[in-house]
Write a protein that holds these residues in place. Structure first.
Motif, PDB file in Angstrom:
ATOM      1  N   VAL A  50       0.632  -1.209   0.055  1.00  0.00           N
ATOM      2  CA  VAL A  50       0.050   0.046  -0.058  1.00  0.00           C
ATOM      3  C   VAL A  50       0.947   1.258  -0.161  1.00  0.00           C
ATOM      4  CG1 VAL A  50      -1.745   1.457   1.288  1.00  0.00           C
ATOM      5  CG2 VAL A  50      -2.092  -1.019   1.057  1.00  0.00           C
ATOM      6  N   PHE A  51       1.974   1.357   0.937  1.00  0.00           N
ATOM      7  CA  PHE A  51       2.758   2.380   0.821  1.00  0.00           C
ATOM      8  C   PHE A  51       3.312   2.564  -0.558  1.00  0.00           C
ATOM      9  CE2 PHE A  51       3.151   2.826   5.446  1.00  0.00           C
ATOM     10  CZ  PHE A  51       3.287   4.168   5.602  1.00  0.00           C
ATOM     11  N   ALA A  52       3.921   1.668  -1.279  1.00  0.00           N
ATOM     12  CA  ALA A  52       4.263   1.992  -2.620  1.00  0.00           C
ATOM     13  C   ALA A  52       3.328   2.506  -3.527  1.00  0.00           C
ATOM     14  CB  ALA A  52       4.799   0.674  -3.304  1.00  0.00           C
ATOM     15  N   ALA A  53       1.996   1.835  -3.601  1.00  0.00           N
ATOM     16  CA  ALA A  53       1.191   2.363  -4.686  1.00  0.00           C
ATOM     17  C   ALA A  53       0.657   3.812  -4.086  1.00  0.00           C
ATOM     18  CB  ALA A  53      -0.340   1.544  -4.525  1.00  0.00           C
ATOM     19  N   ALA A  54       0.338   4.046  -2.744  1.00  0.00           N
ATOM     20  CA  ALA A  54       0.017   5.340  -2.243  1.00  0.00           C
ATOM     21  C   ALA A  54       0.885   6.271  -2.552  1.00  0.00           C
ATOM     22  CB  ALA A  54      -0.532   5.017  -0.683  1.00  0.00           C
ATOM     23  N   GLY A  55       2.267   6.150  -2.350  1.00  0.00           N
ATOM     24  CA  GLY A  55       3.097   7.021  -2.407  1.00  0.00           C
ATOM     25  C   GLY A  55       2.947   7.677  -4.021  1.00  0.00           C
ATOM     26  N   VAL A  56       2.751   6.842  -5.000  1.00  0.00           N
ATOM     27  CA  VAL A  56       2.464   7.487  -6.242  1.00  0.00           C
ATOM     28  C   VAL A  56       0.972   8.058  -6.283  1.00  0.00           C
ATOM     29  CG1 VAL A  56       2.377   6.580  -8.653  1.00  0.00           C
ATOM     30  CG2 VAL A  56       3.763   5.290  -7.221  1.00  0.00           C
ATOM     31  N   ALA A  57      -0.105   7.630  -5.866  1.00  0.00           N
ATOM     32  CA  ALA A  57      -1.322   8.041  -5.856  1.00  0.00           C
ATOM     33  C   ALA A  57      -1.401   9.350  -5.171  1.00  0.00           C
ATOM     34  CB  ALA A  57      -2.165   7.012  -5.416  1.00  0.00           C
ATOM     35  N   TYR A  58      -0.568   9.477  -4.097  1.00  0.00           N
ATOM     36  CA  TYR A  58      -0.700  10.860  -3.431  1.00  0.00           C
ATOM     37  C   TYR A  58       0.061  11.954  -4.124  1.00  0.00           C
ATOM     38  CZ  TYR A  58      -2.232   8.133   0.559  1.00  0.00           C
ATOM     39  OH  TYR A  58      -3.189   7.278   1.287  1.00  0.00           O
ATOM     40  N   ASP A  59       0.745  11.640  -5.283  1.00  0.00           N
ATOM     41  CA  ASP A  59       1.296  12.779  -5.975  1.00  0.00           C
ATOM     42  C   ASP A  59       0.169  13.627  -6.621  1.00  0.00           C
ATOM     43  OD1 ASP A  59       3.903  12.635  -5.385  1.00  0.00           O
ATOM     44  OD2 ASP A  59       4.556  11.400  -7.070  1.00  0.00           O
ATOM     45  N   SER A  60      -0.581  12.706  -7.146  1.00  0.00           N
ATOM     46  CA  SER A  60      -1.737  13.627  -7.981  1.00  0.00           C
ATOM     47  C   SER A  60      -3.074  13.232  -7.587  1.00  0.00           C
ATOM     48  CB  SER A  60      -1.325  13.512  -9.602  1.00  0.00           C
ATOM     49  OG  SER A  60      -1.739  12.102  -9.452  1.00  0.00           O
ATOM     50  N   MET A  61      -3.605  14.147  -6.959  1.00  0.00           N
ATOM     51  CA  MET A  61      -5.257  13.628  -6.549  1.00  0.00           C
ATOM     52  C   MET A  61      -6.137  14.651  -7.088  1.00  0.00           C
ATOM     53  SD  MET A  61      -4.913  11.810  -3.050  1.00  0.00           S
ATOM     54  CE  MET A  61      -4.475  12.906  -1.663  1.00  0.00           C
ATOM     55  N   ILE A  62      -7.123  13.943  -7.440  1.00  0.00           N
ATOM     56  CA  ILE A  62      -8.249  14.694  -7.887  1.00  0.00           C
ATOM     57  C   ILE A  62      -9.458  15.255  -6.857  1.00  0.00           C
ATOM     58  CG2 ILE A  62      -9.672  12.916  -8.705  1.00  0.00           C
ATOM     59  CD1 ILE A  62     -10.839  14.544 -11.131  1.00  0.00           C
ATOM     60  N   SER A  63      -9.805  16.398  -6.552  1.00  0.00           N
ATOM     61  CA  SER A  63     -10.617  16.780  -5.716  1.00  0.00           C
ATOM     62  C   SER A  63     -12.150  17.019  -5.917  1.00  0.00           C
ATOM     63  CB  SER A  63     -10.250  18.081  -4.924  1.00  0.00           C
ATOM     64  OG  SER A  63      -9.044  17.897  -4.215  1.00  0.00           O
ATOM     65  N   ARG A  64     -13.067  16.472  -5.318  1.00  0.00           N
ATOM     66  CA  ARG A  64     -14.312  16.709  -5.384  1.00  0.00           C
ATOM     67  C   ARG A  64     -14.633  18.421  -5.053  1.00  0.00           C
ATOM     68  NH1 ARG A  64     -16.230  12.153  -1.888  1.00  0.00           N
ATOM     69  NH2 ARG A  64     -13.968  12.073  -1.111  1.00  0.00           N
ATOM     70  N   PRO A  65     -15.601  18.959  -5.826  1.00  0.00           N
ATOM     71  CA  PRO A  65     -15.810  20.550  -5.633  1.00  0.00           C
ATOM     72  C   PRO A  65     -15.889  20.949  -4.112  1.00  0.00           C
ATOM     73  CG  PRO A  65     -17.476  19.598  -7.076  1.00  0.00           C
ATOM     74  CD  PRO A  65     -16.477  18.465  -6.452  1.00  0.00           C
ATOM     75  N   ALA A  66     -15.146  21.950  -3.806  1.00  0.00           N
ATOM     76  CA  ALA A  66     -15.157  22.292  -2.316  1.00  0.00           C
ATOM     77  C   ALA A  66     -15.979  23.698  -2.427  1.00  0.00           C
ATOM     78  CB  ALA A  66     -13.875  23.090  -2.076  1.00  0.00           C
ATOM     79  N   VAL A  67     -17.593  23.118  -2.395  1.00  0.00           N
ATOM     80  CA  VAL A  67     -18.531  23.934  -2.430  1.00  0.00           C
ATOM     81  C   VAL A  67     -19.383  23.768  -1.186  1.00  0.00           C
ATOM     82  CG1 VAL A  67     -18.599  24.728  -4.862  1.00  0.00           C
ATOM     83  CG2 VAL A  67     -19.831  22.731  -3.793  1.00  0.00           C
ATOM     84  N   ALA A  68     -20.018  25.215  -0.655  1.00  0.00           N
ATOM     85  CA  ALA A  68     -20.722  25.091   0.486  1.00  0.00           C
ATOM     86  C   ALA A  68     -21.870  24.101   0.588  1.00  0.00           C
ATOM     87  CB  ALA A  68     -21.277  26.428   0.986  1.00  0.00           C
ATOM     88  N   ASN A  69     -22.510  23.683  -0.624  1.00  0.00           N
ATOM     89  CA  ASN A  69     -23.790  22.883  -0.759  1.00  0.00           C
ATOM     90  C   ASN A  69     -23.273  21.724  -1.757  1.00  0.00           C
ATOM     91  OD1 ASN A  69     -23.200  24.052  -3.600  1.00  0.00           O
ATOM     92  ND2 ASN A  69     -25.473  24.175  -4.060  1.00  0.00           N
ATOM     93  N   TYR A  70     -22.184  21.210  -1.170  1.00  0.00           N
ATOM     94  CA  TYR A  70     -21.549  20.099  -1.916  1.00  0.00           C
ATOM     95  C   TYR A  70     -22.409  18.832  -1.837  1.00  0.00           C
ATOM     96  CZ  TYR A  70     -19.053  16.096  -3.173  1.00  0.00           C
ATOM     97  OH  TYR A  70     -18.493  14.795  -3.879  1.00  0.00           O
ATOM     98  N   ASN A  71     -23.104  18.646  -0.715  1.00  0.00           N
ATOM     99  CA  ASN A  71     -24.242  17.476  -0.738  1.00  0.00           C
ATOM    100  C   ASN A  71     -25.235  17.697  -1.529  1.00  0.00           C
ATOM    101  OD1 ASN A  71     -24.520  15.247   1.179  1.00  0.00           O
ATOM    102  ND2 ASN A  71     -23.985  16.601   2.791  1.00  0.00           N
TER     103      ASN A  71
END
Lengths: 282, 315, 432
Positions: free
Chosen positions: C376-397
Motif C-alpha cells: 500500500v505504501f508503494a502504491a499510495a506514494g504514487v497516488a498521493y502525488d496527484s489527487m483529484i478533488s471533489r468540488p469544495a462548495v458549501a452545498n456540496y451535498n
C-alpha cells in the motif's frame, strides 16, 4: 357435507401457503445466521450447508474486539430498558386518560381525543431539531431516559385509543354497583374496570411494546453511544458495515427480533379479543 | 353503540341542575386524569411543532444560523415549484396506494383464514404474528439480503427453479427497487392488518352468517352483503392507519436503499430528511414536513368521509 | 367532523399565539439554538469525540490512542463515540447547536459546508506553519477552506486499483498489463472470454458518495475536473462525458457486474474477497480484508497499484482524506486541541500505518514504517502525488446528490451520458 369437507381442505391448503410465505424469508435468515460465510457466498447457493457455524452468535454474545459484541449487548439492554420503561409509563398514564374518555362526560371530550390521535399524523422529522435542543438542555441526549420521554409521546395516543374503546365495552352496571358500595371512582377503576379490561390491557401492552421496540428515527438522532443506542440503530449500523456478511446481520437481526416476537406470541390471543370488543369498532 | 349506552347513564340524572354540577365535577376529574397523558404527549410535541412551523417561514441554511431572513411562504413556494418534490410525492403516493391496497386485500384473506376452523389454529396465529413483531430495520436488512444481486436467496431460488437465467439486480433499477421495497413492507404489515380485520370479523354475530346461509346465499354474496358492511369501521381504521404510516415511510427506505437508485425509492419523508439534515436547508425541510402533515390530514379526511357509513364511537 | 376540526384549529391557533409570544420574550434565534458561542475551556475535563467506524483506524486503535493520551494528560478524559460513515455527516449537523461533541471526524468534502455555515472552529492561528510543508497536500485540503484551517488532517486516503494476480495469470496478464484503463479493458475481456470470472470488474456505483469517488478517478484519468476556473460545475465537457461513456460501456460489454449499481465500497471489497471480481477500485485499507482468511477466499492473490492511467496518461487518485475538527459550540476547545494534536502527531500516525496512511511526508521515507504495509505504501506514494478533488462548495451535498442521480441515469441507459451531464450541470448551477 361434501362441500364442507372440500372447503375445509381448501382452507387448510391456503393456510399452509400463507404459513410458508411467512416462514420462508424468516427461516432463511435463521439458516443463514448459522451457515459459514464461504457457503453463503457460493453460487449456486447451497440451501443446507455442509456444516453449521455458530461463531456469529459467539461473537455477539462474548466478542468484545472492535465492538460488535459489546455494542450489540449494550443495545439489547438499552432497547429493553426503553421499551419496558415506555410501556410502563404509557400504560399508567394511558389507563387514567382512557378511563376519563370512556366514563366521564366533559366538554371537548371528542376534540381532545381527536387531538391526541392527530399527533400520530405528525412526521417525526418535523420535530427532530427542536427536540434535540430540548433534550440537550435537559441533559437527556444519549440517555435511555430521554428516549423513553420521546417514545412515550408516540405510544400514549395508541394506548389511549385502544383502552378507551375497550373500557367503553365494560358494562357501567359493574362499576355502579361497586360505587354504591362506597368505592371511589379510582377504586372502581382498579378493582372493577381493570380486571374486566384484561384483554384490552394486554392488547395495549403488546402494541406499546412493539412500537417502542421498533422506533428508529428518534434513536438514530438522539443517541450515539453504547449508553443509549437501541437495537434498530445498532442493526442499521451493523448492516451498513457488514453488508455482505449477511450471516452476521441475520444473527443480530434474529436476536433483535426475539423479544418482540416472544411478547407478540404471548399476547397475541388477547389482541384479537382486546380489539374485537372495542378498538376496531371505535 | 357503546357511546349510546354511556350517554344513557349520564343522561339519566334526575334534574338539569344536578346534571350540570355532575358534569363539572366529572370535567374536573377528567382534567386531572388526562393531565399526565397530556403532559407526556403534548409536552414533547407542542414546542417542537411550533418551532418547526416558525423555521419553515425563514431561510435557515445552517443548524447554527444567526442570519435568518424571513421569507414568509417562500419555502413552501420553493418546494411546490421543485420537480424533485413532485417526483418524490408521486413515488410516495404510489408506495402508499399500492402497499395499502395489497395489505388490505391480502390482510382480508389472511384474516379470513385466521378466523376459519383450522386444525392447530393457535400455531397458525403464532406464525402469522411473526412478521408484525419483526422490527422494521431487521425486516429491511433481511429483504436486502434476500434481494442481494450476488448472493441473494431470491436469485438462487428463481434460477434453480429455472425461472430466471441470469441473476437479477433487484434493487438496481428505480421502478423495480420501489416495488421490491413494497414487497418487503407488505410482507411485514399484512399480519398487522389481518389481526385488525380479524378483530372486526370476530365481532360479527354468528346469527348473521347463519341467517344468510339459511337464505342459501353464496359465499361471495355473504361476503359482500354481510361481512363487508360490518367490516367497514375496521377497514376505515386500517386504511387511515396504513396510509398515514406509509406516507411517513422512512426507516425501511433508510435501511434498504437510501433512496436510490436514481432517487427511485426516495419518498417524501426521506426527501425532507435529506433536505433538512444532509443539505442543511432547514427552512425548506421544515416546510416539507408541514406539507406532509397537510397531505396526510387531507387523505385521512377523504377516507373517513368516504367510509363513514356506520356510526363510529370514537373517530 | 367539521365541528371538531374547527375546534382543533382554534385550539392550535391559540397555542400558536402563545408560542410565538414566548419566542419573542425569550429572544432566541429561529432554530432555537442559543446564540452563545463555544468556549476555550480550562484545557481539562471530559471531551466527547465523534469518530467514524469503518475503514481506516479501527475502534481498538482509537481506544489505544486515547489510553495513551489520558496517561499523558491525566486531567483530560476522552469519551469516544463511533458512528457509521453514512450517519456521520448528519450526526455532526444535528449535534451542532447543542455542542455535544468537542472533536468530530470530518470527510474532505465537508470543510466548505461546515466552515461556511459556522459549524466548526477556525484553528488557523494554532495551526503551525511547519505543518503546511510537512504534511501531504491532499491531506491538508481535508481541513482547509479558503486558505483557513478548520481542523487537522488525520490520514490521507485515496482509491487504489486492486487486482487478482492469480486470475490475471490465467490469461497471461501481469501487473504491467493493467497500468492503463485500456489495458484493464483488454485483460477484462480476456478474463470474461476465458470464463475465469463472469464479471471481471465491479465498482461502488450505488447512489451514494462512493459513486462520485469512482467517477472522480475516471474523470481525472480522462484529464477532466469537476469545476471550471470560476468554481462552477462543468462535467458536461468532453472529459466528463467520455469518462461516463467509458463507465457505461463496461456495463454494456458485460465486463462490469451490473450489481455494481447497488454496491458500496464494502460490497465491491467482499465481491473481490469472494472471488467474483478480478479488478476493482477501493480504499487502501481494504487490502487488510483481502488477506483475512476469515472473510477472504483470495488470500495472497491480490495486488494493489496506483489507479491505471487514462488516455491522457494521467492517473490521479480521488482525494478521500479525513480530518479532525472542533465544533464551534464546544466548551472544551483547548482540551480538544490537545487531544487532536496528540493523535494526529507523526509518532502516533506512524504506529498505526497498517490501518491508515499517515499525512506526514516524513513517514514515507522511514523504512521501518513503510515495511509494515509495503504494497500500500508503494502504491499510495504514487497516488498521493496527484489527487483529484471533489468540488469544495458549501452545498456540496446537493451537488453530489444531483451528480449521483444523473450518473446513474446514464449508467442505467435512461439518458445519454451527454444529456445526463448537461442536466447535472444545469441543476447544480441553478441550486448554488
Amino acid at each position: 357435507m361434501k362441500r364442507a369437507t372440500r372447503n375445509s381442505i381448501l382452507i387448510h391448503i391456503a393456510a399452509w401457503v400463507v404459513a410458508i410465505v411467512i416462514l420462508a424469508p424468516f427461516g432463511w435468515m435463521v439458516v443463514a445466521s448459522i451457515t459459514p460465510q464461504r457457503v453463503l457466498i457460493t453460487t449456486p447457493l447451497q440451501w443446507i450447508p455442509d456444516s453449521w457455524d455458530f461463531s456469529r452468535y459467539v461473537t455477539i454474545f462474548s466478542g468484545g474486539s472492535d465492538g460488535v459484541g459489546t455494542t450489540f449487548r449494550a443495545a439489547m439492554g438499552n432497547s429493553i430498558v426503553v421499551a419496558v420503561g415506555t410501556v410502563l409509563i404509557s400504560m399508567v398514564v394511558g389507563i387514567l386518560g382512557a378511563y376519563a374518555f370512556a366514563r366521564l362526560r366533559f366538554r371537548f371530550r371528542r376534540a381532545v381525543l381527536i387531538l391526541f390521535l392527530a399527533t400520530y399524523m405528525l412526521p417525526q422529522i418535523a420535530l427532530l431539531i427542536p427536540l434535540y435542543l430540548i433534550l440537550n438542555s435537559l441533559e437527556l441526549l444519549d440517555t435511555t431516559t430521554g428516549l423513553i420521554f420521546v417514545d412515550c409521546a408516540l405510544v400514549i395516543p395508541f394506548v389511549l385509543w385502544i383502552l378507551s374503546n375497550y373500557f367503553m365495552t365494560i358494562p357501567d352496571e359493574l362499576e355502579e354497583a361497586a360505587r354504591i358500595d362506597g368505592t371511589t371512582r379510582m377504586g372502581a377503576l382498579f378493582y372493577v374496570v381493570l380486571p374486566a379490561a384484561r384483554p384490552g390491557i394486554f392488547a395495549a401492552i403488546m402494541f406499546a411494546f412493539l412500537l417502542a421496540w421498533d422506533e428508529f428515527m428518534y434513536a438514530l438522532i438522539f443517541t450515539s453511544s453504547d449508553a443509549a443506542k437501541t437495537l434498530p440503530v445498532a442493526i442499521s449500523e451493523f448492516a451498513g458495515r457488514y453488508t455482505t456478511d449477511f450471516g452476521l446481520v441475520a444473527a443480530g437481526g434474529i436476536l433483535a427480533a426475539l423479544p418482540p416476537i416472544i411478547v407478540a406470541i404471548i399476547f397475541q390471543r388477547y389482541v384479537v379479543s382486546g380489539m374485537a370488543a372495542g378498538a376496531v369498532k371505535g | 353503540m357503546t357511546v349510546a349506552s354511556a350517554k344513557q347513564t349520564t343522561g339519566s340524572s334526575p334534574t338539569p341542575v344536578k346534571r350540570r354540577k355532575r358534569f363539572d365535577r366529572q370535567g374536573r376529574m377528567a382534567f386531572w386524569l388526562l393531565l399526565p397523558a397530556g403532559v407526556a404527549v403534548f409536552g414533547v410535541i407542542i414546542y417542537p411543532m411550533f418551532r418547526t412551523l416558525l423555521v419553515s417561514l425563514f431561510q435557515v441554511n445552517s443548524a447554527l444560523a444567526t442570519v435568518t431572513p424571513f421569507v414568509g411562504l417562500g419555502n413552501y413556494e420553493h418546494v411546490l415549484a421543485s420537480p424533485d418534490f413532485w417526483a418524490s410525492m408521486g413515488r410516495t403516493l404510489y408506495f402508499t396506494l399500492v402497499s395499502t391496497a395489497l395489505e388490505l386485500v391480502l390482510g382480508l384473506a389472511v384474516a379470513g383464514l385466521l378466523n376459519a376452523k383450522l386444525k392447530a389454529r393457535w400455531l397458525f396465529r403464532t406464525i402469522v404474528v411473526i412478521p408484525w413483531a419483526l422490527p422494521t430495520i431487521v425486516n429491511a436488512a433481511m429483504w436486502k439480503g434476500i434481494f442481494n444481486a450476488q448472493y441473494g436467496s431470491l436469485n438462487a431460488l428463481l434460477s434453480q427453479l429455472g425461472i430466471i437465467k441470469d441473476y437479477q439486480v433487484w434493487l438496481g433499477d428505480p421502478t423495480l427497487a420501489l416495488n421490491m421495497v413494497i414487497i418487503a413492507d407488505v410482507w411485514k404489515t399484512v399480519p398487522l392488518v389481518a389481526f385488525f380485520l380479524l378483530a372486526g370479523l370476530t365481532s360479527i354475530p354468528t346469527e348473521l352468517y347463519e341467517a344468510a346461509q339459511l337464505d342459501r346465499a353464496s359465499w361471495p354474496r355473504i361476503f359482500r352483503s354481510v361481512v363487508l358492511p360490518m367490516l367497514v369501521p375496521s377497514i376505515s381504521i386500517v386504511l387511515v392507519l396504513r396510509t398515514v404510516e406509509a406516507f411517513k415511510v422512512f426507516d425501511i427506505i433508510y435501511a434498504m436503499t437510501r433512496g436510490g437508485p436514481i432517487n427511485g425509492t426516495e419518498t417524501v419523508a426521506y426527501y425532507a430528511y435529506q433536505t433538512a439534515f444532509s443539505d442543511q436547508n432547514f427552512g425548506v425541510g421544515s416546510a416539507l414536513s408541514y406539507i406532509i402533515v397537510v397531505v396526510i390530514l387531507a387523505l385521512s379526511a377523504v377516507y373517513l368521509r368516504l367510509l363513514r357509513r356506520s356510526d363510529m364511537s370514537l373517530l | 367532523m367539521k365541528f371538531n376540526s374547527t375546534r382543533v384549529r382554534r385550539t392550535i391557533g391559540a397555542i400558536g399565539i402563545v408560542a410565538a409570544a414566548a419566542l419573542v420574550v425569550s429572544g432566541c434565534s429561529v432554530t432555537g439554538a442559543s446564540t452563545a458561542s463555544g468556549e476555550k475551556g480550562s484545557g481539562t475535563g471530559t471531551i466527547n469525540a465523534l469518530f467514524m467506524k469503518q475503514a481506516g483506524y479501527s475502534e481498538a486503535n482509537i481506544d489505544e490512542m486515547i489510553t495513551k493520551f489520558e496517561a499523558a494528560n491525566p486531567k483530560i478524559k476522552v469519551k469516544p463515540t463511533f458512528v457509521a460513515y453514512e450517519a456521520l455527516h448528519d450526526k455532526i449537523v444535528t449535534s451542532a447547536p447543542a455542542g455535544t461533541y468537542d472533536v468530530v471526524h470530518m470527510d474532505v468534502i465537508w470543510p466548505a459546508e461546515f466552515a461556511s455555515k459556522g459549524l466548526i472552529t477556525n484553528v488557523t492561528k494554532d495551526f503551525p506553519a511547519s505543518w503546511k510543508t510537512k504534511m501531504l497536500g491532499g491531506a491538508l485540503s481535508s481541513a482547509e477552506y479558503k486558505g483557513q484551517y478548520y481542523g487537522v488532517p488525520w490520514g490521507p486516503s485515496t482509491k487504489l486499483f486492486f487486482f487478482n494476480k492469480t486470475m490475471l495469470a490465467k490469461v497471461g496478464a501481469t501487473a504491467d498489463d493493467v497500468k492503463t484503463w485500456a489495458g484493464v479493458l483488454t485483460v477484462a475481456k480476456k478474463l470474461k472470454a476465458a470464463g475465469v470470472v463472469k464479471y471481471p470488474l465491479s465498482w461502488s456505483w450505488n447512489q451514494a458518495e462512493a459513486l462520485i469517488c469512482d467517477y472522480a478517478v475516471m474523470l481525472g484519468s480522462f484529464g477532466g475536473s469537476f469545476t471550471d476556473s470560476s468554481g462552477k460545475l462543468d462535467v458536461n465537457n468532453a472529459a466528463g462525458v467520455e469518462a461516463l461513456t467509458w463507465m457505461k460501456k463496461t456495463i454494456d460489454d458485460g465486463l462490469t457486474d451490473p450489481a455494481s449499481l447497488t454496491f458500496l465500497e464494502d460490497d465491491t471489497d467482499k465481491s473481490m474477497a469472494s472471488g467474483k471480481t478480478a479488478m476493482e477500485l477501493n480504499w487502501e485499507s481494504t487490502l487488510r480484508d483481502q488477506n483475512d482468511p476469515k472473510i477472504s477466499k483470495v488470500v495472497g492473490q491480490i495486488a494493489v497499484s496506483a489507479p491505471p492511467a487514462g488516455p491522457t496518461g494521467l492517473n490521479p487518485g480521488v482525494n478521500g482524506s479525513m480530518a479532525l475538527a472542533i465544533p464551534s459550540k464546544s466548551k472544551h476547545q483547548a482540551a480538544a486541541w490537545k487531544f487532536i494534536e496528540f493523535i494526529t502527531s507523526e509518532a502516533e500516525q506512524d504506529k498505526y500505518a497498517v490501518s491508515s496512511m499517515t499525512n506526514w511526508k516524513n513517514s514515507y521515507t522511514k523504512t521501518d514504517i513503510t515495511k509494515t504495509n509495503p504494497q500500500v505504501f508503494a502504491a499510495a506514494g504514487v497516488a498521493y502525488d496527484s489527487m483529484i478533488s471533489r468540488p469544495a462548495v458549501a452545498n456540496y451535498n446537493s451537488v453530489s446528490q444531483i451528480l449521483q442521480v444523473e450518473i446513474q441515469n446514464a449508467l442505467l441507459g435512461k439518458k445519454t451520458p451527454q444529456q445526463a451531464m448537461d442536466d447535472a450541470v444545469k441543476a447544480a448551477n441553478a441550486a448554488s
